[in-house]
Design a protein around this motif. Structure first.
Motif, PDB file in Angstrom:
ATOM      1  N   TYR A 114      -7.517  -7.653 -57.762  1.00 35.48           N
ATOM      2  CA  TYR A 114      -7.440  -6.191 -57.810  1.00 35.48           C
ATOM      3  C   TYR A 114      -6.710  -5.648 -56.581  1.00 35.48           C
ATOM      4  N   ILE A 115      -7.054  -6.184 -55.402  1.00 36.18           N
ATOM      5  CA  ILE A 115      -6.440  -5.700 -54.163  1.00 36.18           C
ATOM      6  C   ILE A 115      -4.951  -6.006 -54.139  1.00 36.18           C
ATOM      7  N   ASN A 116      -4.580  -7.211 -54.557  1.00 34.82           N
ATOM      8  CA  ASN A 116      -3.153  -7.561 -54.603  1.00 34.82           C
ATOM      9  C   ASN A 116      -2.387  -6.600 -55.509  1.00 34.82           C
ATOM     10  N   ASN A 117      -2.936  -6.348 -56.690  1.00 39.06           N
ATOM     11  CA  ASN A 117      -2.282  -5.423 -57.623  1.00 39.06           C
ATOM     12  C   ASN A 117      -2.246  -4.007 -57.055  1.00 39.06           C
ATOM     13  N   TRP A 118      -3.329  -3.634 -56.381  1.00 40.62           N
ATOM     14  CA  TRP A 118      -3.398  -2.290 -55.805  1.00 40.62           C
ATOM     15  C   TRP A 118      -2.296  -2.079 -54.771  1.00 40.62           C
TER      16      TRP A 118
ATOM     17  N   SER B 179       8.053   5.949 -55.034  1.00 40.58           N
ATOM     18  CA  SER B 179       8.176   7.019 -56.029  1.00 40.58           C
ATOM     19  C   SER B 179       7.969   8.385 -55.395  1.00 40.58           C
ATOM     20  N   SER B 180       7.060   8.448 -54.401  1.00 42.62           N
ATOM     21  CA  SER B 180       6.765   9.735 -53.776  1.00 42.62           C
ATOM     22  C   SER B 180       7.949  10.257 -52.976  1.00 42.62           C
ATOM     23  N   ILE B 181       8.837   9.332 -52.560  1.00 41.11           N
ATOM     24  CA  ILE B 181      10.027   9.764 -51.828  1.00 41.11           C
ATOM     25  C   ILE B 181      10.951  10.546 -52.750  1.00 41.11           C
ATOM     26  N   SER B 182      11.103  10.038 -53.980  1.00 42.38           N
ATOM     27  CA  SER B 182      11.968  10.722 -54.942  1.00 42.38           C
ATOM     28  C   SER B 182      11.243  11.822 -55.691  1.00 42.38           C
ATOM     29  N   SER B 183       9.889  11.693 -55.783  1.00 43.94           N
ATOM     30  CA  SER B 183       9.086  12.706 -56.484  1.00 43.94           C
ATOM     31  C   SER B 183       7.925  13.122 -55.597  1.00 43.94           C
ATOM     32  N   PRO B 184       8.149  14.030 -54.656  1.00 37.82           N
ATOM     33  CA  PRO B 184       7.076  14.468 -53.750  1.00 37.82           C
ATOM     34  C   PRO B 184       5.875  14.979 -54.528  1.00 37.82           C
ATOM     35  N   GLY B 185       4.689  14.684 -54.000  1.00 37.57           N
ATOM     36  CA  GLY B 185       3.469  15.121 -54.664  1.00 37.57           C
ATOM     37  C   GLY B 185       2.829  14.030 -55.487  1.00 37.57           C
ATOM     38  N   THR B 186       3.554  12.906 -55.674  1.00 44.42           N
ATOM     39  CA  THR B 186       2.996  11.784 -56.419  1.00 44.42           C
ATOM     40  C   THR B 186       2.067  10.987 -55.507  1.00 44.42           C
ATOM     41  N   CYS B 187       0.800  10.910 -55.840  1.00 46.03           N
ATOM     42  CA  CYS B 187      -0.150  10.201 -54.997  1.00 46.03           C
ATOM     43  C   CYS B 187      -1.346   9.782 -55.833  1.00 46.03           C
ATOM     44  N   ARG B 188      -2.217   8.964 -55.256  1.00 44.69           N
ATOM     45  CA  ARG B 188      -3.442   8.560 -55.929  1.00 44.69           C
ATOM     46  C   ARG B 188      -4.511   8.322 -54.883  1.00 44.69           C
ATOM     47  N   THR B 189      -5.742   8.339 -55.319  1.00 50.08           N
ATOM     48  CA  THR B 189      -6.867   8.199 -54.408  1.00 50.08           C
ATOM     49  C   THR B 189      -7.223   6.733 -54.233  1.00 50.08           C
ATOM     50  N   THR B 190      -7.377   6.306 -52.994  1.00 47.24           N
ATOM     51  CA  THR B 190      -7.766   4.931 -52.710  1.00 47.24           C
ATOM     52  C   THR B 190      -9.264   4.773 -52.942  1.00 47.24           C
ATOM     53  N   PRO B 191      -9.690   3.742 -53.695  1.00 44.90           N
ATOM     54  CA  PRO B 191     -11.124   3.521 -53.893  1.00 44.90           C
ATOM     55  C   PRO B 191     -11.846   3.414 -52.561  1.00 44.90           C
ATOM     56  N   ALA B 192     -13.037   3.998 -52.485  1.00 43.89           N
ATOM     57  CA  ALA B 192     -13.767   4.064 -51.219  1.00 43.89           C
ATOM     58  C   ALA B 192     -14.026   2.686 -50.629  1.00 43.89           C
ATOM     59  N   PHE B 193     -14.263   1.678 -51.489  1.00 50.86           N
ATOM     60  CA  PHE B 193     -14.614   0.367 -50.952  1.00 50.86           C
ATOM     61  C   PHE B 193     -13.417  -0.331 -50.304  1.00 50.86           C
ATOM     62  N   LEU B 194     -12.202   0.187 -50.527  1.00 54.11           N
ATOM     63  CA  LEU B 194     -11.019  -0.409 -49.906  1.00 54.11           C
ATOM     64  C   LEU B 194     -10.697   0.196 -48.544  1.00 54.11           C
ATOM     65  N   ILE B 195     -11.385   1.268 -48.171  1.00 53.48           N
ATOM     66  CA  ILE B 195     -11.103   1.888 -46.875  1.00 53.48           C
ATOM     67  C   ILE B 195     -12.278   1.741 -45.925  1.00 53.48           C
ATOM     68  N   SER B 196     -13.196   0.825 -46.255  1.00 55.88           N
ATOM     69  CA  SER B 196     -14.310   0.550 -45.357  1.00 55.88           C
ATOM     70  C   SER B 196     -13.807  -0.208 -44.139  1.00 55.88           C
TER      71      SER B 196
ATOM     72  N   LEU C  31      -9.072  -7.574 -45.619  1.00 58.81           N
ATOM     73  CA  LEU C  31      -8.458  -7.474 -46.940  1.00 58.81           C
ATOM     74  C   LEU C  31      -7.214  -6.591 -46.934  1.00 58.81           C
ATOM     75  N   GLU C  32      -6.767  -6.201 -45.760  1.00 59.13           N
ATOM     76  CA  GLU C  32      -5.580  -5.368 -45.663  1.00 59.13           C
ATOM     77  C   GLU C  32      -4.335  -6.190 -45.991  1.00 59.13           C
ATOM     78  N   PRO C  33      -3.239  -5.532 -46.389  1.00 56.62           N
ATOM     79  CA  PRO C  33      -2.044  -6.240 -46.880  1.00 56.62           C
ATOM     80  C   PRO C  33      -1.536  -7.338 -45.959  1.00 56.62           C
ATOM     81  N   GLN C  34      -1.539  -7.099 -44.647  1.00 55.66           N
ATOM     82  CA  GLN C  34      -0.970  -8.083 -43.724  1.00 55.66           C
ATOM     83  C   GLN C  34      -1.773  -9.382 -43.665  1.00 55.66           C
ATOM     84  N   HIS C  35      -3.019  -9.344 -44.168  1.00 52.23           N
ATOM     85  CA  HIS C  35      -3.858 -10.542 -44.133  1.00 52.23           C
ATOM     86  C   HIS C  35      -3.926 -11.261 -45.479  1.00 52.23           C
ATOM     87  N   LEU C  36      -3.382 -10.653 -46.511  1.00 48.17           N
ATOM     88  CA  LEU C  36      -3.564 -11.205 -47.852  1.00 48.17           C
ATOM     89  C   LEU C  36      -2.866 -12.547 -48.050  1.00 48.17           C
TER      90      LEU C  36
END
Length: 229
Positions: A172-176, A186-203, A209-214
């Protein structure tokens, strides 16, 4: 008439958890339009009207949640039923003595805030009682749109279930992170495009589990990281 029109227009623009309930507009329209019949003291009328008008916005301001205000439809129905029942009982009485009616409105409002807080938190706790990634459908209190909450549950009954849960989380994290990178482009070409990060991923406990360690993350290391959470 001007006051009633103002109250109706303001309430229509407001947003809040209870506002997302199907019967909110009808119920609170009735409450606002009959507020002038509930107190012997004319000063109670504008005070009570303001409480009803600002109900939704004040609710959002008073929630004070560290997690997004997203509530399941079942729990929203339960909160709404409790609030409407008390409000209807309050409106069944005749005129009240000065100060009584707005004080009762404040009491109902405070209890409603606590009900919403508990409902949102209870759903999160229930979610984490599953094993592995789990998702449940909700309504966003900010804009009344359909949403969903994703969490990682620790309630695994065997080592095999736990291993499957951790593998699912890593996938799930890799896909995320892949999708997150795509979304940033996409947000660079379409400002306002965003999504909410699941709370358990920002603990803070999930720094492993951050990208640089995967790239070098093993199943054993991921399991150790999670059990320290």
């Amino acid at each position: 008439m001007a006051l009633l029109l103002y109250l109706g227009m303001t309430a229509a623009l407001a947003r809040g958890c209870l506002h997302c309930h199907d019967n909110f507009s009808e119920k609170f329209s009735f409450y606002r339009h009959h507020v002038n019949l509930k107190s012997w003291w004319v000063g109670d009328i504008p005070v009570s009207g303001a409480l009803l008008t600002d109900w939704s916005e004040d609710t959002m301001r008073e929630l004070h949640l560290a997690i997004p205000a997203e509530i399941t439809r079942d729990k929203l129905d339960q909160v709404a039923e409790a609030v409407y029942q008390r409000m209807d009982q309050l409106y069944q009485g005749k005129m009240y003595f000065p100060g009584y009616f707005p004080n009762e409105l404040r009491s109902i409002f405070r209890d409603q805030v606590h009900l919403i807080q508990n409902a949102i938190i209870e759903s999160r706790i229930d979610c984490q009682r599953h094993c592995g990634i789990f998702q449940y459908e909700t309504i966003s209190c900010n804009n009344c749109t359909d949403s969903h909450v994703i969490c990682f549950g620790y309630n695994c009954e065997s080592s095999a279930q736990w291993e499957t849960a951790v593998r699912g989380l890593l996938s799930y994290i890799n896909n995320w992170h892949k999708q997150d990178t795509s979304m940033r482009w996409s947000s660079i070409s379409s400002p306002g495009t965003c999504r909410t990060t699941p709370a358990f991923l920002i603990s803070p406990s999930f720094t492993c589990l951050e990208p640089q360690h995967l790239a070098n993350l093993t199943l054993e290391n991921a399991s150790e990281c999670l059990t320290q959470h």
